[in-house]
Design a protein around this motif. Structure first.
Motif, mmCIF file in Angstrom:
data_model
loop_
_atom_site.group_PDB
_atom_site.id
_atom_site.type_symbol
_atom_site.label_atom_id
_atom_site.label_comp_id
_atom_site.label_asym_id
_atom_site.label_seq_id
_atom_site.Cartn_x
_atom_site.Cartn_y
_atom_site.Cartn_z
ATOM 1 N N PRO A 6 -29.257 80.358 -60.340
ATOM 2 C CA PRO A 6 -29.164 80.930 -58.991
ATOM 3 C C PRO A 6 -30.570 80.998 -58.382
ATOM 4 O O PRO A 6 -31.551 80.820 -59.099
ATOM 5 C CB PRO A 6 -28.613 82.335 -59.229
ATOM 6 C CG PRO A 6 -28.397 82.498 -60.669
ATOM 7 C CD PRO A 6 -28.969 81.320 -61.384
ATOM 8 N N GLY A 344 -28.153 92.929 -65.387
ATOM 9 C CA GLY A 344 -27.998 91.819 -64.449
ATOM 10 C C GLY A 344 -29.098 90.783 -64.463
ATOM 11 O O GLY A 344 -29.018 89.804 -63.724
ATOM 12 N N VAL A 346 -31.129 87.547 -65.202
ATOM 13 C CA VAL A 346 -30.713 86.200 -65.612
ATOM 14 C C VAL A 346 -31.812 85.600 -66.475
ATOM 15 O O VAL A 346 -32.987 85.668 -66.129
ATOM 16 C CB VAL A 346 -30.477 85.304 -64.373
ATOM 17 C CG1 VAL A 346 -30.113 83.881 -64.802
ATOM 18 C CG2 VAL A 346 -29.384 85.901 -63.498
ATOM 19 N N THR A 592 -24.227 99.652 -61.808
ATOM 20 C CA THR A 592 -23.895 98.343 -62.352
ATOM 21 C C THR A 592 -22.800 98.427 -63.392
ATOM 22 O O THR A 592 -21.778 97.762 -63.306
ATOM 23 C CB THR A 592 -25.120 97.692 -63.000
ATOM 24 O OG1 THR A 592 -26.204 97.868 -62.124
ATOM 25 C CG2 THR A 592 -24.871 96.239 -63.283
ATOM 26 N N ILE A 596 -18.705 96.697 -62.486
ATOM 27 C CA ILE A 596 -18.025 95.549 -63.030
ATOM 28 C C ILE A 596 -16.570 95.869 -63.285
ATOM 29 O O ILE A 596 -15.687 95.076 -63.045
ATOM 30 C CB ILE A 596 -18.648 95.152 -64.383
ATOM 31 C CG1 ILE A 596 -20.146 95.268 -64.332
ATOM 32 C CG2 ILE A 596 -18.172 93.792 -64.813
ATOM 33 C CD1 ILE A 596 -20.743 94.604 -63.133
ATOM 34 N N VAL A 622 -21.402 92.601 -56.984
ATOM 35 C CA VAL A 622 -20.712 91.854 -58.034
ATOM 36 C C VAL A 622 -20.068 90.608 -57.462
ATOM 37 O O VAL A 622 -20.092 89.536 -58.051
ATOM 38 C CB VAL A 622 -19.645 92.748 -58.707
ATOM 39 C CG1 VAL A 622 -18.806 91.945 -59.664
ATOM 40 C CG2 VAL A 622 -20.329 93.899 -59.408
ATOM 41 N N CYS A 625 -22.462 87.987 -57.071
ATOM 42 C CA CYS A 625 -22.726 87.347 -58.362
ATOM 43 C C CYS A 625 -21.643 86.331 -58.680
ATOM 44 O O CYS A 625 -21.908 85.249 -59.176
ATOM 45 C CB CYS A 625 -22.770 88.387 -59.481
ATOM 46 S SG CYS A 625 -24.336 89.191 -59.562
ATOM 47 N N ALA A 626 -20.410 86.723 -58.361
ATOM 48 C CA ALA A 626 -19.298 85.825 -58.644
ATOM 49 C C ALA A 626 -19.452 84.548 -57.843
ATOM 50 O O ALA A 626 -19.193 83.449 -58.327
ATOM 51 C CB ALA A 626 -17.978 86.518 -58.291
ATOM 52 N N LYS A 629 -21.816 82.436 -59.407
ATOM 53 C CA LYS A 629 -21.229 81.771 -60.561
ATOM 54 C C LYS A 629 -20.486 80.511 -60.130
ATOM 55 O O LYS A 629 -20.618 79.455 -60.722
ATOM 56 C CB LYS A 629 -20.263 82.735 -61.251
ATOM 57 C CG LYS A 629 -19.632 82.155 -62.495
ATOM 58 C CD LYS A 629 -18.650 83.150 -63.082
ATOM 59 C CE LYS A 629 -18.097 82.641 -64.391
ATOM 60 N NZ LYS A 629 -17.171 83.608 -64.991
ATOM 61 N N MET A 632 -22.654 77.804 -59.398
ATOM 62 C CA MET A 632 -23.254 77.247 -60.598
ATOM 63 C C MET A 632 -22.392 76.157 -61.208
ATOM 64 O O MET A 632 -22.875 75.291 -61.907
ATOM 65 C CB MET A 632 -23.438 78.332 -61.650
ATOM 66 C CG MET A 632 -24.791 78.969 -61.611
ATOM 67 S SD MET A 632 -24.792 80.169 -62.903
ATOM 68 C CE MET A 632 -24.632 81.646 -61.989
#
Ligand SMILES: Cc1cc2nc3c(=O)[nH]c(=O)nc-3n(C[C@H](O)[C@H](O)[C@H](O)COP(=O)(O)OP(=O)(O)OC[C@H]3O[C@@H](n4cnc5c(N)ncnc54)[C@H](O)[C@@H]3O)c2cc1C
Ligand SMILES: Nc1nc2c(ncn2[C@@H]2O[C@H](COP(=O)(O)OP(=O)(O)OP(=O)(O)O)[C@@H](O)[C@H]2O)c(=O)[nH]1
Ligand SMILES: [Mg+2]
Lengths: 633, 203
Positions: A6, A344, A346, A592, A596, A622, A625-626, A629, A632
């Motif tokens: 990311p 969180g 990376v 956090t 989730i 979140v 973040c998804a 993903k 990615m």
């Protein structure tokens, strides 16, 4: 299926050393988006730990030039500054076996050579090469280095083999190679030191286990002696006379008053200070070299401070003031990385880092990593990753290190000890750690020895005298009490703690020093805290992370609020300038772990609106973040 | 209160991203399921008590905290684990192919040579299935691991997976008994009485 990383982070961290990892954990902990990358495929950089196989490969890896680790093959138009400098390398690195490679067939072979070689030991150059050729013919496993020391070593091994047929072989140790955890930079923790307090207060201690050092020894008048660390030690010590015992007790129990009442010039050495006290030379030795870990040049106030630090950490966990992390010091960086990931962060190892892009105002803008260009508001990097232009003078002093595997303890006893041996060598102090299998760093029946001192030229030369006094190589040493060295490694690591890491560096770039000569992590911790607070001046440094048990999946609203409350010591009220986004990020930090799972019970959430909002904010995070993903994949 | 606990076991859940590791954990701990479960961040480990054949054990079940995505789990994640649950998604063959790598990973980093491994074939509720029971069981047999089919969604097999794993761990001698005498910081029991052993309390 290589994932892209990311991008758009608050903070990029290049390197996974101790200072970098502490900053990573601290930043993730307050909700910052953190990316931590390393060019190596392992954690820790110069603080890493290796097993017996990997450390021998490191030798080769170190010969690879920096250009490969920090490739510069992007087009010239790119306006970026290449990363990497020679502080990333080991200026010296070697490993060597001191025992026979395999089983008795080899042993016989060596015996054979021994017969040939006995008379040849002191021959001149020409004869030696003849011997080498000779050896090659006999020896089908001739992948060993063929310098004289090897030949010499083998001859001695053979002699030793004659006397003792069940001597260990390389084969035996290699079978257990994974049971070795060999720290490049082993550290101890003072039981009441800042680092231990931080591990406890931040709740990072849950990721690591410790063992207390069970005895402190010192080298005095050509012998190893136990340094008394307690009253019973003092009285059990038959090398110290009754009068000396009294003197020692008096000094140690009244050190505060001593310091106040002393009327000596500032620059008096601690050694002279103790001498003036009319203490006996034994006592001076114990206090100067062992308790205060000073050398002949340490000034007295510093010596007093260090003595107090030693005494202050006594009696908390074990017989000595020190703790060692089970499975080696590398666990410590990993513990901070884990916390960062849990909040969180990376992580990406084995990355190709080309360089960084600076903008017109000479501020960091982005990092070229593989094919990607990753942006962040700040970047923190290990000193070895920094562009050369960031240093006025990128030379450093060195730390000289030796690692030995030995067949028995420096001082045998029925129970296994974890030993710190302090070895004064003029104006240097050599520290030696002896680790047995209970520390999880080596197999049963052998010991791992770590030797560390200030480097001058070549670690082997720096440490030779000490190693020869304490250990035996083959039979050349007739003293049967000495542990035999089965394997050795010598290397040096740059000591960067006195480099200027600030003046030539852009204002949003921060450089982390590498290992230092201190016994503990206090210097690294202070640097990490300093950098963290330079970036986030009003944030709390590593507030307590909730316990696993406090974070329950499928939180019901009541406990959710509870956890939040126990967690709300994040004081952001002072910071009026913070952007909305930053604030959200900070709130998210305490959420956090709930966020989730909050999805699960989201629809049933019937909570006060405040909780509701923060939860929603966190959920937004979140969701982002998804999305990341999805991008990615 | 913890006195009746026989031991605490460290269990890892590993496998490719998206196979349902966190969902299995959620089902086991909380008996719930979230179809919109997202990328895991912020989950460390969960604890739960389990009674297997009259033995009370406490499980500490470690999620990957997202560190598996770039294959950067730290060796310390694997440290001292007594059991590992390797999850794949029966509707996605590539997650099954990766099990080999994960088993290697376990072999490389686990510190207990006799760590008990269980392969969990997850998402068996799904209609489209790319990995047959037979193929997966053969793989498990070849690698000498336990095997179970499960669905975090329907709760099939989840409880049984943990129970069987614990059962096997307890039967394995030398796997779960603790050494003692290591120090856990922050655990007051591990600290000495003040001054019991120092110079400071002498005078
Ligand atoms: C969970 C985990 C933790 C690790 N921790 C460490 C560590 O702490 N220190 C260390 O030195 N090394 C660690 N490694 C190994 C290291 O990350 C890999 O060896 C390295 O990334 C391999 O890079 P590569 O470019 O050779 O192969 P890649 O190009 O990364 O991989 C080649 C192919 O294999 C797949 N692959 C590789 N490894 C795995 C895997 N384990 N699981 C699933 N697919 C995989 C990739 O997706 C790709 O398709 C870890 C690996 C894993 C999986
Ligand atoms: N149909 C079905 N879906 C499932 C099952 N288990 C998990 N899922 C779904 O699969 C997706 C991924 O599940 P997670 O539990 O987040 O997977 P994970 O392995 O933890 O993923 P990472 O945390 O990203 O590594 C979610 O959308 C789940 O709802 C199952 O048994 N059946
Ligand atoms: Mg998950």
């Amino acid at each position: 299926m290589d994932y892209d990383l990311p991008t758009g982070f608050d903070l990029i961290i290049v390197g996974t050393g101790v200072v970098e990892s502490i900053i990573s954990a601290a930043a993730s902990r307050i909700g910052k988006r953190v990316l931590q990358v390393d060019t190596n495929n392992y954690y820790g950089g110069h603080w890493a730990s290796f097993n017996l196989e990997d450390i021998q490969n490191l030798k080769q890896e170190n010969n690879i030039d920096l250009g490969k680790q920090f490739p510069k093959n992007l087009s010239n138009e790119e306006d970026f500054i290449p990363l990497g400098n020679k502080l990333k390398c080991f200026p010296y690195f070697e490993t060597e076996w001191h025992i026979a490679e395999e089983d008795s067939i080899d042993v016989l072979k060596i015996k054979q050579e021994n017969l040939n070689g006995k008379e040849n030991v002191v021959l001149d150059e020409g004869d030696k090469s003849k011997l080498d050729n000779d050896k090659k013919e006999h020896d089908d496993c001739a992948d060993k280095e063929e310098d004289e020391s090897v030949v010499q070593g083998e001859i001695e091994e053979a002699k030793e083999v004659e006397q003792n047929l069940n001597v260990s072989t390389q084969e035996l140790l290699k079978k257990d190679y994974r049971k070795f955890v060999i720290d490049l930079c082993p550290k101890l923790h003072f039981a009441r030191g800042n680092f231990v307090e931080l591990l406890i207060s931040s709740n990072i201690a849950r990721y690591a286990e410790f063992r207390s050092v069970s005895r402190v020894l010192t080298w005095i008048n050509g012998n190893i002696e136990v340094v008394p660390c307690s009253r019973s030690d003092v009285f059990a010590n038959n090398k110290v006379s009754v009068v000396e015992k009294r003197m020692l007790m008096k000094l140690l129990t009244s050190i505060e008053e001593e310091e106040k009442s002393a009327t000596v010039p500032q620059n008096t050495t601690f050694k002279d200070f103790l001498k003036n006290k009319k203490l006996s030379s034994n006592i001076i030795h114990f206090v100067l070299y062992a308790l205060s870990m000073s050398n002949d040049e340490t000034i007295w106030l510093e010596g007093m401070k260090r003595t107090k630090r030693f005494l202050g950490s006594l009696g908390r966990f074990g017989k000595t003031p020190f703790l060692f992390s089970m499975y080696g010091s590398g666990e410590i960086t990993q513990a901070f990385c884990r916390l960062s990931a849990v909040f969180g962060g990376v992580f990406a190892l084995n990355q190709q880092l080309h360089g960084i892009v600076l903008n017109k105002e000479n501020r960091f803008e982005s990092l070229k990593c593989g094919k990607q260009n990753i942006t962040a508001s700040h970047i923190v990097m290990s000193v070895g990753a920094a562009p050369v232009s960031f240093f006025k003078n990128p030379t450093s002093s060195l730390i000289s290190r030796a690692v030995l595997i030995t067949d028995k303890s420096l001082m045998d006893s029925e129970q296994e000890h974890m030993t710190l041996l302090l070895y004064p060598a003029g104006n240097k102090l050599i520290t030696i750690l002896e680790l047995g299998h209970l520390t999880g760093t080596c197999p049963k029946n052998v010991f791992l020895i770590h030797i560390t001192t200030e480097g001058s030229s070549n670690p082997k030369e720096d440490l030779e005298g000490c190693v020869k006094n304490l250990f035996a190589f083959g039979e050349q040493d007739s003293n049967p009490r000495k542990p035999k060295v089965l394997w050795s490694s010598y290397f040096s690591i740059p000591n960067t703690n006195e480099l200027d890491l600030k003046s030539s560096v852009p204002s949003n770039v921060f450089l982390c020093p590498g290992p230092d000569l201190d016994l503990d992590y206090d210097f690294s911790l202070e640097k990490a805290r300093e950098i963290f607070l330079s970036i986030y001046p009003d944030a709390e440094f590593l507030p307590r992370a909730p316990d696993a048990d406090e974070i329950v999946i499928g939180e019901d609203p009541e406990t959710a609020t509870e956890v939040r409350a126990s967690n709300s010591n994040l004081d952001i009220s002072k910071d009026t300038e913070k952007s909305v986004e930053e604030e959200r990020a900070i709130e998210q930090s305490s959420e956090t772990e709930l966020a989730i799972e909050a999805r699960a019970s989201c629809s049933e959430l019937d909570t006060p609106s405040e909780t509701d909002n923060t939860t929603k904010d966190a959920l937004k995070e979140v969701e982002e973040c998804a999305e990341a993903k999805e991008n990615m994949q | 209160m913890d006195e009746d606990i026989l031991t605490t076991l460290k269990i890892l859940i590993i496998g490719e991203s998206g196979v349902g590791k966190s969902s299995i954990l959620l089902r086991f701990i909380d008996d719930s399921f979230d179809p919109d479960q997202t990328l895991t961040i912020g989950v460390d480990f969960k604890t739960k008590r389990l009674c297997v054949e009259g033995n009370n054990v406490k499980l500490a079940i470690w999620d990957t905290a997202g560190q598996e995505r770039f294959r950067t789990l730290t060796p310390s994640y694997y440290r001292d684990a007594q059991g590992a649950i390797l999850v794949f998604d029966v509707s996605n063959h590539s997650t099954f192919s990766k099990l080999e790598t994960w088993l290697n990973e376990l072999d490389t980093y686990s510190t207990k040579s006799n760590i008990v491994k269980m392969i969990v074939a997850n998402k068996i509720d799904k209609e489209k299935r790319e990995v047959s029971r037979e193929e997966a069981m053969n793989f498990a047999r070849r690698h000498q691991t336990l095997y179970i089919e499960a669905s975090a969604k329907t709760r099939d097999g989840v409880q049984a997976a943990f129970e069987e794993l614990v059962h096997k761990i307890i039967q394995t001698p030398g796997l779960w008994e603790s050494y003692g005498s290591n120090v856990q910081l922050g655990n007051k029991d591990h600290e000495k009485e003040p001054s019991s052993c120092s110079f400071c309390g002498l005078v």
